[in-house]
Design a protein around this motif. Structure first.
Motif: not given
Length: 127
Positions: A24-31, A73-75
């Protein structure tokens, strides 16, 4: 509304959405969203991670689309270590294979490996 990314979703509706890792941690924005060459189905997304403004390619299947964004669903570490091919360019079959291996996903059958069920066994077309 959750669920896996539907094949009939408009890929443009994914662009600009937040992307989250399995925790559930934000990793970024779909580009960008990349479609399968054979089927036209959305298959990969490039997520702008903010880390050196780099894009990480993520699989849309088995990711889930929810109201708050795309859940992958990945680290986070696996996503950030994904091969970076640059956005705005076509993914080659070799690059796509690297992504399947990186995420340890089952490879889809090649388009020419799908059997032709249009013929009846034992019949000669010339008859």
């Amino acid at each position: 509304m959750g669920g896996t990314v539907q094949t009939d979703i408009d890929p443009r509706s994914l662009i600009g959405r937040k992307a989250f890792d399995r925790n559930g941690h934000k990793i970024g924005t779909v580009d960008e969203v990349y479609l399968d060459d054979a089927t036209g189905v959305p298959e990969w997304a490039a997520v702008r991670t903010g880390l050196f403004s780099r894009d990480a390619f993520v699989p849309l299947e088995p990711s889930e689309l929810a109201d708050d964004g795309l859940h992958i669903p990945f680290e986070r570490s696996l996503i950030k270590d994904a091969p970076d091919f640059g956005v705005g360019r076509h993914l080659s079959p070799e690059q796509e294979l690297q992504l399947y291996r990186h995420y340890e996903l089952t490879l889809p059958p090649p388009p020419d490996a799908i059997p032709d069920f249009g013929r009846l066994a034992g019949r000669d077309d010339a008859a």
